[in-house]
Design an enzyme around this catalytic site. Sequence first.
Site, PDB file in Angstrom:
ATOM      1  CG  HIS A 223      -2.056   0.893   1.218  1.00 25.20           C
ATOM      2  ND1 HIS A 223      -2.242   1.877   2.162  1.00 25.20           N
ATOM      3  CD2 HIS A 223      -3.096   1.005   0.359  1.00 25.20           C
ATOM      4  CE1 HIS A 223      -3.343   2.542   1.906  1.00 25.20           C
ATOM      5  NE2 HIS A 223      -3.884   2.045   0.815  1.00 25.20           N
ATOM      6  CE  LYS A 225      -1.352   4.972  -1.443  1.00 20.04           C
ATOM      7  NZ  LYS A 225      -1.962   4.243  -0.321  1.00 20.04           N
ATOM      8  CG  ASP A 230      18.634  12.084  -9.848  1.00 19.46           C
ATOM      9  OD1 ASP A 230      18.553  11.002 -10.455  1.00 19.46           O
ATOM     10  OD2 ASP A 230      18.578  13.194 -10.418  1.00 19.46           O
ATOM     11  CG  HIS A 396      -7.544   8.452   0.315  1.00 16.21           C
ATOM     12  ND1 HIS A 396      -6.226   8.364  -0.095  1.00 16.21           N
ATOM     13  CD2 HIS A 396      -7.999   7.173   0.354  1.00 16.21           C
ATOM     14  CE1 HIS A 396      -5.903   7.095  -0.301  1.00 16.21           C
ATOM     15  NE2 HIS A 396      -6.969   6.349  -0.039  1.00 16.21           N
ATOM     16  CE  LYS A 398      -4.049   6.817   3.033  1.00 18.09           C
ATOM     17  NZ  LYS A 398      -5.376   6.382   3.159  1.00 18.09           N
ATOM     18  CG  ASP A 403       1.976  16.878  22.540  1.00 18.50           C
ATOM     19  OD1 ASP A 403       0.766  16.765  22.804  1.00 18.50           O
ATOM     20  OD2 ASP A 403       2.853  16.201  23.086  1.00 18.50           O
TER      21      ASP A 403
END
Length: 478
Positions: A223, A225, A230, A396, A398, A403
Amino acid sequence: MAESLLSIGLEVATLHVLGIIAACHAIMNTRTSQGAVAWAVALVSVPYLTLIPYLFLGRSRFAGYVDEHRFNSARARARTEADVNQSQLTVAARRDAATEPALRRFLALDRLMGRRFLAGNQVGLLENGRETFDAIFEAIDQARRYVLVQFFIVRDDSLGRELHRRLLARAAAGVKVHFLYDGIGSHALARRYVESLRAGGVQIHAFSVRRVSNRFQLNFRNHRKIVVVDGQVAFVGGHNVGEDYLGGNPRLSPWRDTHIRLAGPIVAQIQRTFSEDWYWVTQTLPELAMPEEAPGDMTCLAIASGPADHQETGSLFMTQAIQAARRRIWLTSPYFVPDSAVQSALRLAVLRGVDVRVLLPCRPDHFTVYQASLFHTYEAVRAGVRIYRYQPGFLHQKVMLIDDDTVAVGSANLDNRSFRLNFELSVLTVSPEFAAQAQAMLLADFALAKEVGPGEWETVPLLPRVVMHVARLFAPVL
């Protein structure tokens, strides 16, 4: 008539025998006791309804990394390259006095990951799909040595074809392009898309948990991404490659998601994660460069988790992050199906007086997951957690804000699938300045959300309540 009844009886008996065998397999292999009980009871009592789903979703122990010696050698080599880089960038190994107190709160993560927090990084927020892919495409166009690309979903639509065009252009210019996509997440990806990239010099492969593809295995998906250019700049977050992520799906639009752009020593940890996945698929390692400078003052740690870990890294990371909060913990996720450890951590945070907020979508993209999320939403609200539903479109992202100094952005959702069944990657950053930027972003999101009231559960009719209770039984595989 008698023969017909006998035949039906034999078929039913066979199904129950197979259900018992599958139940034994579930008891021996399911990672959590709740999941083992749920599968075992269902398989024994109603095998005609659960045998086929168990083929697709039942396995929760990852047996894919069978060639441990070769894999560990690859990991050791990648780690050595990262350690050499750390010795070259002395500023990256220095722990700044301003961030030292925050780092002490996360010492367990340092040890859990077997990686050091690295200073000297620069991190920028990318708050929507267009901003994210404009930045990714710009970086790809500037690549001189190599490009690493990894996504769970890749679609052959206008965005996917734009990525396709730019990767072919870089490959034609002599840049080495390594491309991983998940075999199940990208199951609809046209063969011509893959073959034309391969013909143009792009090294492209589908990630699978076994050397031989198993269409019955829906668990253990990659899952992550990741884009790295370079060895100097990296991108991590929630976006996949598809018009949906630019708001192209009218049912879910506008799409709300977050990515980050990173530069500095943390890029070595991110591309090390990619190299481990690449090695599993190809038995080779890409030739990687190390970051040449420390362009910023942010301290970061890459949190790579997956079902091959010796410990349940995803759940432990989330639990530790919540426990580290002293003033607030704000979380955003498209799904809210936390395990018992995370549920307990959230409730204890509330009891400590921490401002605990969770931002979720108000629109479903997966019915069962959404119903299970609703059940856990009402449970959490009764425990004092403040939960909000994002109103404009599908959420969508995450993101986690702890704090006034710590932010995590990545691919992991608040569910058992991300905690235990998927390969995920998040980056934890310790920087008051970056935390202030994330706070401003989240405040804008909360302003577009509606808080779930403590009495809302009482207004839910009986049938939807039953649906929620049934859906939450599938939590171990959601």
